[in-house]
Write an enzyme that holds these catalytic residues in place. Structure first.
Site, PDB file in Angstrom:
ATOM      1  N   GLY A  11       0.821  -1.211   0.000  1.00  0.00           N
ATOM      2  CA  GLY A  11       0.000   0.000   0.000  1.00  0.00           C
ATOM      3  C   GLY A  11       0.857   1.264   0.000  1.00  0.00           C
ATOM      4  N   ILE A  13       1.537   3.820   2.286  1.00  0.00           N
ATOM      5  CA  ILE A  13       2.522   4.074   3.352  1.00  0.00           C
ATOM      6  C   ILE A  13       3.426   2.858   3.530  1.00  0.00           C
ATOM      7  CG2 ILE A  13       2.867   4.838   5.740  1.00  0.00           C
ATOM      8  CD1 ILE A  13       0.032   5.982   5.700  1.00  0.00           C
ATOM      9  N   ASP A  32       0.147  -8.907   1.950  1.00  0.00           N
ATOM     10  CA  ASP A  32      -0.833  -7.986   1.371  1.00  0.00           C
ATOM     11  C   ASP A  32      -1.929  -8.833   0.722  1.00  0.00           C
ATOM     12  OD1 ASP A  32      -0.335  -4.711   0.538  1.00  0.00           O
ATOM     13  OD2 ASP A  32      -2.047  -5.775  -0.341  1.00  0.00           O
ATOM     14  N   PHE A  82       0.281  -2.213   8.810  1.00  0.00           N
ATOM     15  CA  PHE A  82      -0.474  -1.192   8.055  1.00  0.00           C
ATOM     16  C   PHE A  82      -1.816  -1.717   7.548  1.00  0.00           C
ATOM     17  CE2 PHE A  82       3.993   0.025   7.201  1.00  0.00           C
ATOM     18  CZ  PHE A  82       3.958   1.348   7.595  1.00  0.00           C
ATOM     19  N   SER A 126      -3.888   7.191  13.593  1.00  0.00           N
ATOM     20  CA  SER A 126      -4.269   8.401  12.845  1.00  0.00           C
ATOM     21  C   SER A 126      -4.628   9.531  13.792  1.00  0.00           C
ATOM     22  CB  SER A 126      -5.475   8.056  11.975  1.00  0.00           C
ATOM     23  OG  SER A 126      -6.073   9.221  11.484  1.00  0.00           O
ATOM     24  N   TYR A 151     -14.417   3.958  11.058  1.00  0.00           N
ATOM     25  CA  TYR A 151     -12.975   3.910  10.759  1.00  0.00           C
ATOM     26  C   TYR A 151     -12.179   4.501  11.926  1.00  0.00           C
ATOM     27  CZ  TYR A 151      -8.530   5.779   9.189  1.00  0.00           C
ATOM     28  OH  TYR A 151      -7.207   6.125   9.130  1.00  0.00           O
ATOM     29  N   LYS A 155      -9.397   2.758  14.972  1.00  0.00           N
ATOM     30  CA  LYS A 155      -8.049   3.188  15.387  1.00  0.00           C
ATOM     31  C   LYS A 155      -7.993   3.356  16.906  1.00  0.00           C
ATOM     32  CE  LYS A 155      -6.203   3.142  11.320  1.00  0.00           C
ATOM     33  NZ  LYS A 155      -5.305   2.021  11.003  1.00  0.00           N
ATOM     34  N   ASN A 200      -9.079  11.673  -1.119  1.00  0.00           N
ATOM     35  CA  ASN A 200      -8.137  12.575  -0.440  1.00  0.00           C
ATOM     36  C   ASN A 200      -7.707  13.710  -1.368  1.00  0.00           C
ATOM     37  OD1 ASN A 200      -7.228   9.572   0.908  1.00  0.00           O
ATOM     38  ND2 ASN A 200      -7.751  11.243   2.272  1.00  0.00           N
TER      39      ASN A 200
HETATM   40  C1  UD1 Z   1      -9.131  11.670   6.289  1.00  0.00           C
HETATM   41  C2  UD1 Z   1      -9.415  11.132   7.646  1.00  0.00           C
HETATM   42  C3  UD1 Z   1      -8.172  10.503   8.229  1.00  0.00           C
HETATM   43  C4  UD1 Z   1      -7.692   9.417   7.321  1.00  0.00           C
HETATM   44  C5  UD1 Z   1      -7.395  10.043   5.976  1.00  0.00           C
HETATM   45  C6  UD1 Z   1      -6.914   8.964   5.022  1.00  0.00           C
HETATM   46  C7  UD1 Z   1     -11.061  12.320   8.993  1.00  0.00           C
HETATM   47  C8  UD1 Z   1     -11.318  13.456   9.904  1.00  0.00           C
HETATM   48  N1  UD1 Z   1      -9.832  12.222   8.535  1.00  0.00           N
HETATM   49  O1  UD1 Z   1      -8.285  12.808   6.455  1.00  0.00           O
HETATM   50  O2  UD1 Z   1      -8.455   9.935   9.475  1.00  0.00           O
HETATM   51  O3  UD1 Z   1      -6.549   8.829   7.873  1.00  0.00           O
HETATM   52  O4  UD1 Z   1      -8.575  10.671   5.464  1.00  0.00           O
HETATM   53  O5  UD1 Z   1      -7.894   8.386   4.280  1.00  0.00           O
HETATM   54  O6  UD1 Z   1     -11.927  11.556   8.702  1.00  0.00           O
HETATM   55  N2  UD1 Z   1     -10.622  18.246   0.395  1.00  0.00           N
HETATM   56  C9  UD1 Z   1     -11.157  19.035  -0.601  1.00  0.00           C
HETATM   57  N3  UD1 Z   1     -11.473  18.452  -1.789  1.00  0.00           N
HETATM   58  C10 UD1 Z   1     -11.279  17.118  -2.037  1.00  0.00           C
HETATM   59  C11 UD1 Z   1     -10.721  16.314  -1.013  1.00  0.00           C
HETATM   60  C12 UD1 Z   1     -10.403  16.909   0.197  1.00  0.00           C
HETATM   61  O7  UD1 Z   1     -11.368  20.247  -0.414  1.00  0.00           O
HETATM   62  O8  UD1 Z   1     -11.621  16.662  -3.140  1.00  0.00           O
HETATM   63  C13 UD1 Z   1     -10.238  18.863   1.680  1.00  0.00           C
HETATM   64  C14 UD1 Z   1     -10.958  18.278   2.889  1.00  0.00           C
HETATM   65  O9  UD1 Z   1     -12.146  18.960   3.133  1.00  0.00           O
HETATM   66  C15 UD1 Z   1      -9.913  18.482   3.980  1.00  0.00           C
HETATM   67  C16 UD1 Z   1      -8.586  18.394   3.258  1.00  0.00           C
HETATM   68  O10 UD1 Z   1      -8.879  18.600   1.875  1.00  0.00           O
HETATM   69  O11 UD1 Z   1     -10.030  19.753   4.517  1.00  0.00           O
HETATM   70  C17 UD1 Z   1      -7.907  17.052   3.422  1.00  0.00           C
HETATM   71  O12 UD1 Z   1      -8.829  16.029   3.103  1.00  0.00           O
HETATM   72  P1  UD1 Z   1      -8.411  14.495   2.969  1.00  0.00           P
HETATM   73  O13 UD1 Z   1      -7.229  14.399   2.090  1.00  0.00           O
HETATM   74  O14 UD1 Z   1      -9.638  13.723   2.597  1.00  0.00           O
HETATM   75  O15 UD1 Z   1      -7.914  14.095   4.422  1.00  0.00           O
HETATM   76  P2  UD1 Z   1      -8.652  14.215   5.841  1.00  0.00           P
HETATM   77  O16 UD1 Z   1     -10.122  14.332   5.707  1.00  0.00           O
HETATM   78  O17 UD1 Z   1      -7.941  15.259   6.619  1.00  0.00           O
END
Ligand code: UD1
Length: 340
Positions: A11, A13, A32, A82, A126, A151, A155, A200
């Site tokens: 994966g 990480i 895996d 992981f 996390s 999720y 953790k 993400n």
């Molecule tokens: C989330 C989870 C975290 C997990 C990680 C990996 C929560 C609070 N956090 O992190 O536990 O380990 O995913 O899967 O649930 N954003 C946009 N547009 C997008 C995507 C994201 O604006 O298309 C913004 C989000 O609103 C956020 C930031 O980008 O503010 C980061 O988002 P993301 O990468 O999804 O990570 P987290 O939500 O912080």
């Protein structure tokens, strides 16, 4: 030479950590199930390090197969775990899948370690365990808040299981609470490869820049932050991977101060979504197509790490910049898409 089991080692990480382990002189064996990774990752790792890790394709839910695995590999001295499911939304839809995949398999794995005298266990946790923090930067002593998703709950429960087990057994464990890992190995041989539409931020950014997605949606610009978008602590994947090696060495040399220890693994610096977009544009010279949309349910406004404990106790500190991370993410995306 010490052999380390890395579950989920193909994966995102896991693969970067296998590279750092090999660089540090460890032998590695990966388990895996290929549920969210490709076997080609093994070639990427081999191209970087010149050494092919052992690979066993198996699902940790298959208790018998896991036991067979440990019968075959009798020289394992440590485990970095992981393998887990990580999609927050999916965990809300299908909680039992998450409890079985993330908690059930941890229990099986720890039973095997306990039965076989494998004492050193690094766990992938996390910052989600902190929920919406009361004060920032957030330290390891901050209260664990009621989880916002199954999720997140897996953790929290996993850390409790480890703490309870370390109290009564020979197992010593370190839980690393990651903030937001981004970027790819500098060689562009390995990186983040989400299946389907990325959830993400950074994979969505790079796929938008590559033309795979039309437009990035920024989830909200009306948060109480300087520019209105959410703030996170984005850490370069290579810095994060190195933290695992440092933590493992701490256990192997018995330098740990408690049987179960927890460390924040972040940079200590918060960046907003709009700042990340700007940094990406500066790092790559590209213009990103994005629009502001409604907030995403469940998003925390602001979270970034206090890394004092990791800096002083582990002697580890993130050293790469967010720009480095974003440009490595882009190099990787270009490689995946065949863009020059
Ligand atoms: C989330 C989870 C975290 C997990 C990680 C990996 C929560 C609070 N956090 O992190 O536990 O380990 O995913 O899967 O649930 N954003 C946009 N547009 C997008 C995507 C994201 O604006 O298309 C913004 C989000 O609103 C956020 C930031 O980008 O503010 C980061 O988002 P993301 O990468 O999804 O990570 P987290 O939500 O912080």
């Amino acid at each position: 030479m010490k052999k380390i089991l890395v579950t989920g080692g193909l994966g995102y990480i896991g693969s970067h950590t296998v590279v750092e382990l090999q660089k540090a002189g460890f032998k590695t064996v990966i388990i895996d199930d290929l549920s969210n990774a490709s076997v080609d990752v093994l070639d990427g790792i081999t191209n970087i390090t010149g050494e092919r890790p052992d690979l066993e394709i198996l699902d940790l839910k298959e208790k018998e197969a896991v036991s067979e695995f440990f019968n075959k590999y009798t020289d394992i001295t440590g485990v970095i775990h992981f393998a887990a499911s990580k999609a927050v939304g999916e965990s809300v839809e299908n909680p039992l899948l998450y409890y079985e995949n993330n908690v059930g398999t941890l229990v099986y794995l720890l039973k095997e370690c306990s039965d076989r005298g494998i004492k050193n266990f690094i766990f992938s946790s996390s910052c989600t365990v902190y929920g919406q923090p009361d004060s920032l930067p957030i330290t390891e002593d901050a209260p664990v808040k009621p989880a916002l998703s199954p999720y997140g709950n897996t953790k929290q429960i996993s850390e409790e299981i480890l703490a309870d087990l370390c109290n009564v057994s020979d197992i010593r464990s370190i839980s690393l609470r990651y903030f937001n890992p981004i970027g790819a190995h500098e060689s562009a041989e390995i990186g983040e490869l989400p299946l389907g539409v990325p959830q993400n931020l950074v994979p969505f950014i790079t796929q938008t820049a590559a033309g795979v997605r039309e437009q990035l949606s920024v989830f909200g610009d009306d948060y109480p932050t300087p520019d209105g978008s959410c703030v996170r602590d984005y850490i370069h994947i290579e810095d994060l991977a190195e933290a695992h090696v440092v933590a493992l060495k701490r256990l192997l040399s018995e330098e740990n101060k408690e049987r179960f220890e927890i460390f924040n693994i972040g940079t200590g610096k918060g960046s907003s979504v709009l700042e990340v977009i700007r940094s990406f544009e500066e790092a790559t010279g590209l213009k990103l197509n994005y629009k502001i949309v409604d907030r995403r349910p469940g998003d925390v406004t602001k979270v970034y790490a206090d890394t004092t404990k990791a800096n002083s106790e582990l002697g580890w500190k993130a050293s790469r910049s967010i720009k480095d991370a974003l440009s490595s993410a882009w190099e990787w995306e270009k490689q995946v898409r065949g863009i020059d």
